[in-house]
Design an enzyme around this catalytic site. Structure first.
Site, PDB file in Angstrom:
ATOM      1  CG  ASP A 153      -7.483   0.114  -0.435  1.00 60.32           C
ATOM      2  OD1 ASP A 153      -8.152  -0.876  -0.069  1.00 60.32           O
ATOM      3  OD2 ASP A 153      -6.443   0.474   0.147  1.00 60.32           O
ATOM      4  CB  SER A 190      -2.784  -1.522   6.008  1.00 60.54           C
ATOM      5  OG  SER A 190      -4.181  -1.645   6.073  1.00 60.54           O
ATOM      6  CG  HIS A 212      -5.658  -2.857   1.370  1.00 66.68           C
ATOM      7  ND1 HIS A 212      -5.820  -1.603   1.913  1.00 66.68           N
ATOM      8  CD2 HIS A 212      -5.071  -3.620   2.332  1.00 66.68           C
ATOM      9  CE1 HIS A 212      -5.370  -1.610   3.159  1.00 66.68           C
ATOM     10  NE2 HIS A 212      -4.913  -2.821   3.435  1.00 66.68           N
TER      11      HIS A 212
END
Length: 332
Positions: free
Chosen positions: A273, A145, A301
């Site tokens: 996501d 991320s 995610h």
């Protein structure tokens, strides 16, 4: 270069990006046998601050590769993906280290700064320090991320110079277009669940930072922030040299520099996501010749929960770290 690469299929009982995201973070199995153990080392930063580095304590050969894993927003070595990466590293016989961005190791850092999505100078000195401390190990880097965006931003900024430090890099579920990701997380269900979750730790840490450095920002305005855009406008952007949130999201995104990357790089993004709109993902033409794109339809995610047994219950999160880890090792 684009490739399907990671042929991921979600368990039948986990439909949709939000369920895949939340189950992976809250309930899925993170390791196979014994839980990974960490050893911690404190590093002094060039500006007189500190970070904490956790290294998986499993035994490895002196010349085994080292994977450096950069965590996501408000993540740490305790995050489900870090534990699962450590589990993969132990199985593969490679070393794994998780450097914590400032303030993320459980202890507030000292300087009037924190960390941000485009913190490639921080990534640079961390990777150089790892290279200096492990001269006999080929080094690979992965980021999840926020950490993945910062890592790919670093690789793009460094160009050919990145190969002097690492052999390959990988980013998992990174919002490579920060404006698109920021807008997505500020709407609807995302705002109610994920934004609230992030702000529940970010705001108290920011207030402690204000106690350390009175006058750093407007306390009442920060307490009134209701999404990451407002938080970044008051805290992240001005503390790290950006004019405002829009300037930060534009200048910190990795997507504009992907074509400048000159080491083998992987960008894995699920197309469902909830934080990263599929329309914002890079195309092969935007990514350039050195970047491999894995964009499976499902996964959420940093989710990618995988089935266990015939019925697929209760599920684990070791498939993604294994796929990414194997790709990195294949670049050696």
């Amino acid at each position: 270069m684009s490739a399907s690469g990671f042929s991921y299929t979600a368990p039948w009982w986990l439909p949709g990006g939000n369920v895949q995201t939340l189950w992976a973070a809250l309930a899925a199995r993170r390791h196979g046998g014994v839980a990974p153990q960490w050893t911690r080392q404190r590093w002094q930063t060039p500006d007189g601050d500190f970070i904490d580095v956790d290294t998986s304590a499993h035994a490895v050969a002196p010349d085994a590769p080292l994977i450096v894993l950069f965590h996501g927003l408000e993540g740490s070595s305790a995050s489900q993906y870090a534990v699962a990466f450590a589990d993969f590293a132990a199985q593969a016989g490679v070393a794994l280290a998780v450097p914590h961005f400032r303030g993320c190791s459980g202890e507030l850092n000292l300087a009037p700064r924190a960390y941000h999505s485009g913190d490639f100078q921080e990534v640079d000195w961390m990777l150089r320090r790892f290279a200096a401390e492990h001269p006999g190990r080929p080094m690979l880097a992965a980021g999840v991320s926020l950490g993945g965006n910062a890592l790919l931003r670093w690789a793009g900024e460094m160009g050919h110079g990145a190969s002097r430090t690492v052999r390959a890099v990988a980013a998992v579920c990174s919002p490579l277009d920060l404006a698109a990701g920021g807008q997505a997380i500020g709407r609807g269900f995302n705002r109610l669940v994920y934004t609230r979750m992030f702000l529940s730790t970010m705001v108290p840490k920011a207030l402690k930072k204000l106690e350390q450095h009175p006058g750093l920002f407007d306390r009442e305005a920060l307490l009134a922030a209701r999404d990451l855009y407002e938080f970044d406008n008051l805290f992240t952007a001005p503390l790290h040299g950006f004019r405002d949130t829009d300037d930060y999201w534009a200048r910190a995104s990795a997507k504009p520099v992907l074509a400048d990357i000159r080491v083998p790089a992987l960008a894995l993004n699920a197309r469902n996501d909830p934080f990263v709109p599929a329309a914002s993902l890079p195309t092969p033409a935007q990514a350039g010749a050195h970047v491999t794109l894995w964009q499976p339809a499902q996964g959420g995610h940093v989710g990618f929960p995988a089935a266990l047994g015939a019925l697929g219950l209760p599920g684990h999160v070791r498939a993604m770290p294994a796929a990414v880890g194997r790709w990195l090792l294949a670049q050696l």
